[in-house]
Design a protein around this motif. Sequence first.
Motif, PDB file in Angstrom:
ATOM      1  N   LYS A 163       0.815  -1.216   0.000  1.00 56.00           N
ATOM      2  CA  LYS A 163       0.000   0.000   0.000  1.00 56.00           C
ATOM      3  C   LYS A 163       0.845   1.261   0.000  1.00 56.00           C
ATOM      4  CE  LYS A 163      -4.009  -2.082   2.301  1.00 56.00           C
ATOM      5  NZ  LYS A 163      -4.915  -2.020   3.478  1.00 56.00           N
ATOM      6  N   ILE A 208       4.420   3.644  -4.461  1.00 57.84           N
ATOM      7  CA  ILE A 208       3.955   4.549  -5.513  1.00 57.84           C
ATOM      8  C   ILE A 208       4.688   4.264  -6.821  1.00 57.84           C
ATOM      9  CG2 ILE A 208       3.728   6.957  -6.250  1.00 57.84           C
ATOM     10  CD1 ILE A 208       1.929   6.274  -3.953  1.00 57.84           C
ATOM     11  N   ILE A 231      -2.407  -0.884  -4.503  1.00 61.87           N
ATOM     12  CA  ILE A 231      -3.567  -0.023  -4.764  1.00 61.87           C
ATOM     13  C   ILE A 231      -3.189   1.424  -5.044  1.00 61.87           C
ATOM     14  CG2 ILE A 231      -5.108  -1.489  -3.417  1.00 61.87           C
ATOM     15  CD1 ILE A 231      -4.828   0.450  -1.113  1.00 61.87           C
ATOM     16  N   ASN A 232      -1.957   1.825  -4.716  1.00 60.68           N
ATOM     17  CA  ASN A 232      -1.532   3.215  -4.932  1.00 60.68           C
ATOM     18  C   ASN A 232      -0.414   3.343  -5.964  1.00 60.68           C
ATOM     19  OD1 ASN A 232      -3.253   4.487  -2.905  1.00 60.68           O
ATOM     20  ND2 ASN A 232      -1.986   3.435  -1.394  1.00 60.68           N
ATOM     21  N   GLU A 280       1.578   4.108  -9.092  1.00 57.49           N
ATOM     22  CA  GLU A 280       1.389   5.038 -10.208  1.00 57.49           C
ATOM     23  C   GLU A 280       2.415   4.832 -11.319  1.00 57.49           C
ATOM     24  OE1 GLU A 280       1.346   9.014  -8.744  1.00 57.49           O
ATOM     25  OE2 GLU A 280      -0.402   8.690  -7.450  1.00 57.49           O
ATOM     26  N   THR A 286      -5.232   0.002 -10.735  1.00 64.15           N
ATOM     27  CA  THR A 286      -6.247   0.998 -11.087  1.00 64.15           C
ATOM     28  C   THR A 286      -5.755   2.436 -11.050  1.00 64.15           C
ATOM     29  OG1 THR A 286      -7.018   0.962  -8.785  1.00 64.15           O
ATOM     30  CG2 THR A 286      -8.122  -0.502 -10.350  1.00 64.15           C
ATOM     31  N   ASN A 287      -4.628   2.697 -10.368  1.00 65.18           N
ATOM     32  CA  ASN A 287      -4.102   4.060 -10.292  1.00 65.18           C
ATOM     33  C   ASN A 287      -2.834   4.261 -11.117  1.00 65.18           C
ATOM     34  OD1 ASN A 287      -5.867   5.579  -8.453  1.00 65.18           O
ATOM     35  ND2 ASN A 287      -5.296   4.033  -6.949  1.00 65.18           N
ATOM     36  N   LEU A 288      -2.508   3.284 -11.952  1.00 67.80           N
ATOM     37  CA  LEU A 288      -1.279   3.359 -12.734  1.00 67.80           C
ATOM     38  C   LEU A 288      -1.347   4.495 -13.759  1.00 67.80           C
ATOM     39  CD1 LEU A 288       1.399   1.784 -12.915  1.00 67.80           C
ATOM     40  CD2 LEU A 288       0.432   0.559 -14.869  1.00 67.80           C
ATOM     41  N   LYS A 289      -0.297   5.331 -13.756  1.00 68.87           N
ATOM     42  CA  LYS A 289      -0.224   6.462 -14.677  1.00 68.87           C
ATOM     43  C   LYS A 289       0.871   6.295 -15.727  1.00 68.87           C
ATOM     44  CE  LYS A 289      -2.026   9.784 -11.310  1.00 68.87           C
ATOM     45  NZ  LYS A 289      -1.742  11.024 -10.547  1.00 68.87           N
ATOM     46  N   LYS A 296      -6.466   5.187 -16.016  1.00 70.58           N
ATOM     47  CA  LYS A 296      -5.688   6.360 -15.597  1.00 70.58           C
ATOM     48  C   LYS A 296      -4.313   6.428 -16.249  1.00 70.58           C
ATOM     49  CE  LYS A 296      -7.963   7.007 -11.129  1.00 70.58           C
ATOM     50  NZ  LYS A 296      -7.765   7.175  -9.661  1.00 70.58           N
TER      51      LYS A 296
END
Length: 214
Positions: free
Chosen positions: A42, A45, A65-66, A68, A88-91, A112
């Motif tokens: 968690k 990043i 979950i976090n 990126e 789900t938060n991958l940039k 995302k």
Amino acid sequence: MKKIVILALVLLGSINVMTSQTPSISDSKKFVSLSQALLSPKEVISLDLSNQKVVLDNVDWSVFINLEYLSLKNDNLTVIPEGISKLTNLKTLDLSGNNFKVLPKTLKSLSKLQVLYLNDEKQFDLEKSMDVLNSLTGLKELHLENDKLQSLPKQFENMKSLEMLYLNDNNFMELPKQIMRLDHLRLLDFKNNKVNPNLQDMKNLNFGFKLILE
């Protein structure tokens, strides 16, 4: 009064020294080891697994979950793990320098994702991956450098969200027509291609985006 000012400056200097010695929060959330990242998923990043012999078959990506930023660059992957679709938060995703042929359809769920690296791919079939790429409606930056490309699939013109496109170090003989239909494009890196010398004159024309030819 001077003593108070001097004391305040000394205290401020001490605080600055302490701050500079304390690791930044962003650094503490950057990992280069999968095993270490899995100990506190968690908190992760950024996960850089590039240039590693990693086994990804049984990884439960949903725990990050976090996350990126993910790099699997130069990991000799013949197949991209479908579980990545759970990030789900991958940039930003770097898949450069691998041996896979197509992007898995499960990657369509990366709503995302903004930046994708597909450089130095030996087997990559761009046309067969266009269905996935066109589904990434938030994608703003795409890297297709050194992929031995000679042309772009017709479906490429549907990548309307692209703002930066890197096609340098390929085998293009001319500027692909699909490029002109990318309404939001701001930058095209097209250097080190087999372009006609007359294309140099195009730098003075107004394309609506910055064109890098050299």
